[in-house]
Design an enzyme around this catalytic site. Structure first.
Site, short mmCIF file in Angstrom:
data_model
loop_
_atom_site.label_atom_id
_atom_site.label_comp_id
_atom_site.label_asym_id
_atom_site.label_seq_id
_atom_site.Cartn_x
_atom_site.Cartn_y
_atom_site.Cartn_z
N LYS A 240 9.49 9.39 7.92
CA LYS A 240 10.12 8.58 7.02
C LYS A 240 11.04 7.24 8.05
CE LYS A 240 8.18 9.40 2.78
NZ LYS A 240 7.15 8.54 3.13
N ASP B 158 6.88 -0.36 8.92
CA ASP B 158 5.71 -0.10 7.71
C ASP B 158 5.24 -1.49 6.93
OD1 ASP B 158 5.75 2.27 9.29
OD2 ASP B 158 7.01 3.07 7.50
N VAL C 271 9.22 -2.28 4.66
CA VAL C 271 9.37 -1.30 3.53
C VAL C 271 9.41 -0.30 3.89
CG1 VAL C 271 8.88 -3.12 2.58
CG2 VAL C 271 6.89 -1.69 3.77
N THR C 272 9.95 0.77 3.14
CA THR C 272 10.81 -0.01 1.51
C THR C 272 12.22 0.02 1.41
OG1 THR C 272 10.72 2.05 0.55
CG2 THR C 272 8.95 1.03 -0.05
N CYS D 198 11.98 4.55 3.52
CA CYS D 198 11.84 4.20 4.86
C CYS D 198 12.64 3.17 6.24
CB CYS D 198 10.42 3.88 5.47
SG CYS D 198 9.51 5.07 5.55
N GLN E 282 32.37 0.50 2.17
CA GLN E 282 33.39 1.26 3.36
C GLN E 282 33.70 0.99 4.49
OE1 GLN E 282 32.86 5.61 2.50
NE2 GLN E 282 31.34 5.24 1.90
N GLU F 192 3.67 4.23 9.36
CA GLU F 192 3.23 5.95 8.73
C GLU F 192 2.53 6.09 8.24
OE1 GLU F 192 6.13 6.15 4.93
OE2 GLU F 192 4.87 8.53 4.60
N LYS G 10 4.61 6.91 12.93
CA LYS G 10 5.65 7.64 13.06
C LYS G 10 4.37 8.41 11.27
CE LYS G 10 8.44 4.96 9.46
NZ LYS G 10 7.98 4.90 8.49
N1 TIU Z 1 7.65 3.22 4.10
C1 TIU Z 1 8.11 3.64 3.37
O1 TIU Z 1 9.05 3.23 3.27
N2 TIU Z 1 7.43 4.50 3.20
C2 TIU Z 1 7.32 5.10 2.08
O2 TIU Z 1 6.62 6.06 1.92
N3 TIU Z 1 8.32 4.82 0.77
C3 TIU Z 1 7.99 4.58 -0.90
O3 TIU Z 1 8.82 3.91 -1.37
N4 TIU Z 1 7.35 5.58 -1.75
#
Ligand code: TIU
Length: 226
Positions: free
Chosen positions: A133, A25, A158-159, A163, A203, A73, A130
């Site tokens: 997430k 993303d 990210v993030t 995701c 772990q 996304e 996609k």
């Molecule tokens: N790609 C992704 O992480 N989608 C999100 O909505 N991330 C947020 O941190 N909001």
């Protein structure tokens, strides 16, 4: 003895076959002002810092002729793939599907949904949409990886705690050995990024491994360089 990447919590053994890079993303929606990330109330500037590192990772995979998948996304223009819970969540200025400064928020094909131009796919790389997430939910990713007989995923994007982490957990349950490149992922919340890296490697690597870009590329070069 397999070639390894110097990683936490212990060396990550590279496969005899090829590992695949999954770039999650890296789209304008999350990284530029006026997109979905901004609309959720986040300081999007933090995310731009990793762009050169993601590019370096891409260049390394391309040089070594290793497979690369890019995800975005997004939802269909009629929102038929967006569950009501996701659509109605949040109290931002815009919701998914609303007209924002970069076109309709988080909708496939809109300007804001494009990948950053400097990280654009090159021929032979898969660019995949996609709706969730995680990169496995509602996508062709499993079939694509199975076709290429891939067992190891190197992950960036990210993030970190949304995701990226969801994708790593989905991958983990499907049997993939995952390594997250820590300076090629970022969060709007620095403490969430650190905690996610800690969760992944706790772990004995309950979710997978973490290494920086330099160590990742050095390991890949040792294993697959000519
Ligand atoms: N790609 C992704 O992480 N989608 C999100 O909505 N991330 C947020 O941190 N909001």
């Amino acid at each position: 003895m397999p070639v390894t990447i110097d990683a936490k919590p212990y060396p990550y053994a590279l496969p005899a076959g090829k590992p695949c890079l999954i770039v999650i993303d890296m789209q304008r929606d999350f990284i530029e002002p006026g997109g979905f990330g901004d609309t959720l109330g986040n300081d999007v500037a933090r995310l731009t810092t990793i762009v050169p590192t993601v590019k370096k990772l891409l260049d390394g995979f391309r040089r070594l002729k290793l497979p690369v998948v890019h995800t975005r996304e997004c939802h269909k223009p009629d929102l038929s793939d967006c569950p009501p819970g996701k659509l109605n969540r949040g109290k931002g200025k815009f919701k998914i599907g609303d007209a924002g400064p970069m076109g309709r928020i988080l909708i496939d094909g809109e300007p804001g949904n494009a990948l950053l131009p400097e990280l654009s796919p090159v021929p032979g790389e898969l660019e995949m949409t996609k709706p969730g997430k995680g990169a496995f939910y509602g996508t062709e990713l499993s079939a694509y990886l199975q076709d290429l007989q891939i067992t190891h995923l190197i992950i960036a994007g990210v993030t970190t705690e949304v995701c990226v982490q969801t994708t790593m957990r989905e991958a983990n349950d499907r049997g993939y050995e995952c390594l997250l490149v820590e300076d090629a992922t970022e969060s709007y919340f620095p403490e969430f990024k650190q905690t996610t890296l800690d969760m992944i490697t706790a772990q004995g690597g309950i979710v997978g491994w973490v290494a920086n870009c330099e160590k990742t590329l050095a390991g890949l070069e040792r294993a697959y360089g000519v």
